[in-house]
Design a protein around this motif. Structure first.
Motif, PDB file in Angstrom:
ATOM      1  N   MET A   1     -15.174  53.050  98.601  1.00 49.66           N
ATOM      2  CA  MET A   1     -16.183  54.275  97.807  1.00 49.66           C
ATOM      3  C   MET A   1     -17.672  53.876  97.576  1.00 49.66           C
ATOM      4  N   ASN A   2     -18.550  54.993  97.920  1.00 55.05           N
ATOM      5  CA  ASN A   2     -20.035  54.516  97.948  1.00 55.05           C
ATOM      6  C   ASN A   2     -20.284  54.699  96.261  1.00 55.05           C
ATOM      7  N   GLN A   3     -21.538  54.228  95.967  1.00 56.47           N
ATOM      8  CA  GLN A   3     -22.182  54.447  94.508  1.00 56.47           C
ATOM      9  C   GLN A   3     -22.437  56.051  94.258  1.00 56.47           C
ATOM     10  N   THR A   4     -22.716  56.640  95.279  1.00 60.83           N
ATOM     11  CA  THR A   4     -23.298  58.125  95.172  1.00 60.83           C
ATOM     12  C   THR A   4     -21.901  58.933  94.525  1.00 60.83           C
ATOM     13  N   LYS A   5     -20.687  58.586  94.997  1.00 60.29           N
ATOM     14  CA  LYS A   5     -19.475  59.023  94.635  1.00 60.29           C
ATOM     15  C   LYS A   5     -19.266  58.695  93.223  1.00 60.29           C
ATOM     16  N   ARG A   6     -19.450  57.351  93.113  1.00 61.53           N
ATOM     17  CA  ARG A   6     -19.035  56.870  91.555  1.00 61.53           C
ATOM     18  C   ARG A   6     -20.013  57.504  90.455  1.00 61.53           C
ATOM     19  N   GLU A   7     -21.331  57.522  90.917  1.00 60.05           N
ATOM     20  CA  GLU A   7     -22.397  58.387  89.884  1.00 60.05           C
ATOM     21  C   GLU A   7     -21.626  59.578  89.608  1.00 60.05           C
ATOM     22  N   GLU A   8     -21.421  60.598  90.869  1.00 61.18           N
ATOM     23  CA  GLU A   8     -20.790  61.715  90.559  1.00 61.18           C
ATOM     24  C   GLU A   8     -19.725  61.753  89.757  1.00 61.18           C
ATOM     25  N   ILE A   9     -18.683  60.886  89.812  1.00 58.15           N
ATOM     26  CA  ILE A   9     -17.422  60.878  89.311  1.00 58.15           C
ATOM     27  C   ILE A   9     -17.623  60.697  87.757  1.00 58.15           C
ATOM     28  N   PHE A  10     -18.637  59.842  87.494  1.00 55.93           N
ATOM     29  CA  PHE A  10     -18.783  59.676  85.954  1.00 55.93           C
ATOM     30  C   PHE A  10     -19.643  60.858  85.397  1.00 55.93           C
ATOM     31  N   ARG A  11     -20.280  61.423  86.267  1.00 54.84           N
ATOM     32  CA  ARG A  11     -21.416  62.516  85.649  1.00 54.84           C
ATOM     33  C   ARG A  11     -20.225  63.524  85.335  1.00 54.84           C
ATOM     34  N   ALA A 193      -1.912  64.755  87.998  1.00 58.65           N
ATOM     35  CA  ALA A 193      -2.144  66.324  87.873  1.00 58.65           C
ATOM     36  C   ALA A 193      -3.439  66.313  88.765  1.00 58.65           C
ATOM     37  N   CYS A 194      -3.339  66.232  89.925  1.00 61.19           N
ATOM     38  CA  CYS A 194      -4.376  66.405  90.955  1.00 61.19           C
ATOM     39  C   CYS A 194      -4.991  67.590  90.810  1.00 61.19           C
ATOM     40  N   GLU A 195      -4.041  68.853  90.595  1.00 59.70           N
ATOM     41  CA  GLU A 195      -4.574  70.090  90.545  1.00 59.70           C
ATOM     42  C   GLU A 195      -5.604  70.412  89.211  1.00 59.70           C
ATOM     43  N   ALA A 196      -5.445  69.441  88.427  1.00 64.32           N
ATOM     44  CA  ALA A 196      -6.174  69.685  87.112  1.00 64.32           C
ATOM     45  C   ALA A 196      -7.470  68.524  86.919  1.00 64.32           C
ATOM     46  N   CYS A 197      -7.640  68.078  88.285  1.00 60.21           N
ATOM     47  CA  CYS A 197      -8.488  66.786  88.199  1.00 60.21           C
ATOM     48  C   CYS A 197      -9.835  67.140  88.466  1.00 60.21           C
ATOM     49  N   VAL A 198     -10.918  66.759  87.557  1.00 59.24           N
ATOM     50  CA  VAL A 198     -12.279  67.247  87.864  1.00 59.24           C
ATOM     51  C   VAL A 198     -13.184  66.531  89.177  1.00 59.24           C
ATOM     52  N   GLU A 200     -11.071  65.478  91.891  1.00 62.39           N
ATOM     53  CA  GLU A 200      -9.994  65.406  92.812  1.00 62.39           C
ATOM     54  C   GLU A 200     -10.797  65.221  94.158  1.00 62.39           C
ATOM     55  N   ASP A 201     -11.892  66.111  94.434  1.00 61.95           N
ATOM     56  CA  ASP A 201     -12.617  65.863  95.677  1.00 61.95           C
ATOM     57  C   ASP A 201     -13.266  64.707  96.101  1.00 61.95           C
ATOM     58  N   LEU A 202     -13.320  63.724  95.120  1.00 57.68           N
ATOM     59  CA  LEU A 202     -14.123  62.466  95.243  1.00 57.68           C
ATOM     60  C   LEU A 202     -13.115  61.426  95.224  1.00 57.68           C
ATOM     61  N   CYS A 203     -11.995  61.745  94.828  1.00 60.65           N
ATOM     62  CA  CYS A 203     -10.673  60.445  94.553  1.00 60.65           C
ATOM     63  C   CYS A 203     -10.398  60.195  96.218  1.00 60.65           C
ATOM     64  N   GLU A 204     -10.230  58.970  96.424  1.00 63.30           N
ATOM     65  CA  GLU A 204      -9.789  58.228  97.560  1.00 63.30           C
ATOM     66  C   GLU A 204      -8.412  57.929  97.673  1.00 63.30           C
ATOM     67  N   TYR A 205      -7.625  58.414  96.785  1.00 61.31           N
ATOM     68  CA  TYR A 205      -6.182  58.189  96.720  1.00 61.31           C
ATOM     69  C   TYR A 205      -5.800  58.737  98.077  1.00 61.31           C
ATOM     70  N   PRO A 206      -4.852  58.039  98.825  1.00 57.22           N
ATOM     71  CA  PRO A 206      -4.381  58.838 100.051  1.00 57.22           C
ATOM     72  C   PRO A 206      -3.134  59.676  99.748  1.00 57.22           C
ATOM     73  N   GLU A 207      -2.454  59.274  98.543  1.00 56.79           N
ATOM     74  CA  GLU A 207      -1.161  60.234  98.468  1.00 56.79           C
ATOM     75  C   GLU A 207      -1.403  61.091  97.413  1.00 56.79           C
ATOM     76  N   LYS A 208      -2.731  61.484  97.299  1.00 59.91           N
ATOM     77  CA  LYS A 208      -2.997  62.513  96.031  1.00 59.91           C
ATOM     78  C   LYS A 208      -2.090  63.825  96.252  1.00 59.91           C
ATOM     79  N   VAL A 209      -1.960  64.610  95.607  1.00 53.07           N
ATOM     80  CA  VAL A 209      -1.311  65.881  95.515  1.00 53.07           C
ATOM     81  C   VAL A 209      -2.142  66.875  95.804  1.00 53.07           C
TER      82      VAL A 209
END
Length: 211
Positions: A1-11, A193-198, A200-209
């Motif tokens: 995961m790159n730092q730009t993604k991390r910044e957006e996740i915490f934002r 609860a990936c459908e409720a995750c803010v 979700e589009d940034l997460c790199e979990y390969p098995e996400k719902v």
């Protein structure tokens, strides 16, 4: 995961919850310390029920010591491992009186020297009671950090060190609470609860719902 993604996740986590805090109920650093000691292998809800009985009766080191071991156990017996926790709490109360004038120290080494207080507990107290930018890695934070790839690591300490390195400074003080709450209510162990995750589009979990 790159730092730009991390910044957006915490934002986004900040936008969704601008003022996160612990779900443990407390009014003073000492009450928080006792609650966190009690929370090992117990739920916050269960701890809050016990401290709601304990703190009105005894919420200082001297007052808890005055209860004695059996008196303390009577207030916390609904919590798992209450026997050993009672022993540690009484020893910690005595150490606070003997070494710190009855006050909770704002120092990691001093906190970790207290009976029943490890690195995770010290981190919680430093962060929540004193506003230090520490991150206490519990099972929720460990899971979220590895699952999303925000800060993967094979051990709790490795994840903590990685988080302190990659979480933007702006967000470090509250990162602990955002990640715990995200793991507790959204990125749950058995069924995230990936459908409720803010994020979700940034997460790199390969098995996400899929949403």
């Amino acid at each position: 995961m790159n730092q730009t993604k991390r910044e957006e996740i915490f934002r986004r986590l900040q936008a969704a919850n601008p003022a996160p805090t612990t779900e443990l109920q407390y009014d003073t650093p000492f009450e928080l310390l006792i609650a966190v000691i009690l929370s090992a292998q117990a739920t916050d809800v269960g701890v809050n029920k016990a401290t709601a009985r304990l703190f009105p009766v005894a919420n200082t080191p001297a007052a808890i010591l005055a209860l004695g071991e059996e008196g303390l156990k009577a207030h916390i017996k609904t919590i798992g491992l209450y026997n050993s926790k009672a022993t540690n709490i009484l020893k910690t109360c005595q150490a606070l009186i003997d070494n710190h004038d009855g006050e909770v120290p704002r120092d990691r080494k001093a906190l970790e020297a207290l009976p029943g207080v490890g690195r995770k507990t010290a981190n919680v107290v430093l962060n929540t009671a004193f506003g230090e930018p520490t991150i206490a890695v519990d099972t929720h934070i460990y899971r979220v950090s590895n699952r999303t790839r925000i800060a993967p690591g094979k051990t709790v300490r490795a994840v903590e060190d990685k988080l302190l390195k990659v979480v933007p400074k702006t967000y470090q003080r509250d990162a602990h609470h955002w990640l715990i709450l995200h793991g507790r209510y959204v990125c749950k162990a058995r069924k995230p609860a990936c459908e409720a995750c803010v994020i979700e589009d940034l997460c790199e979990y390969p098995e996400k719902v899929s949403t």
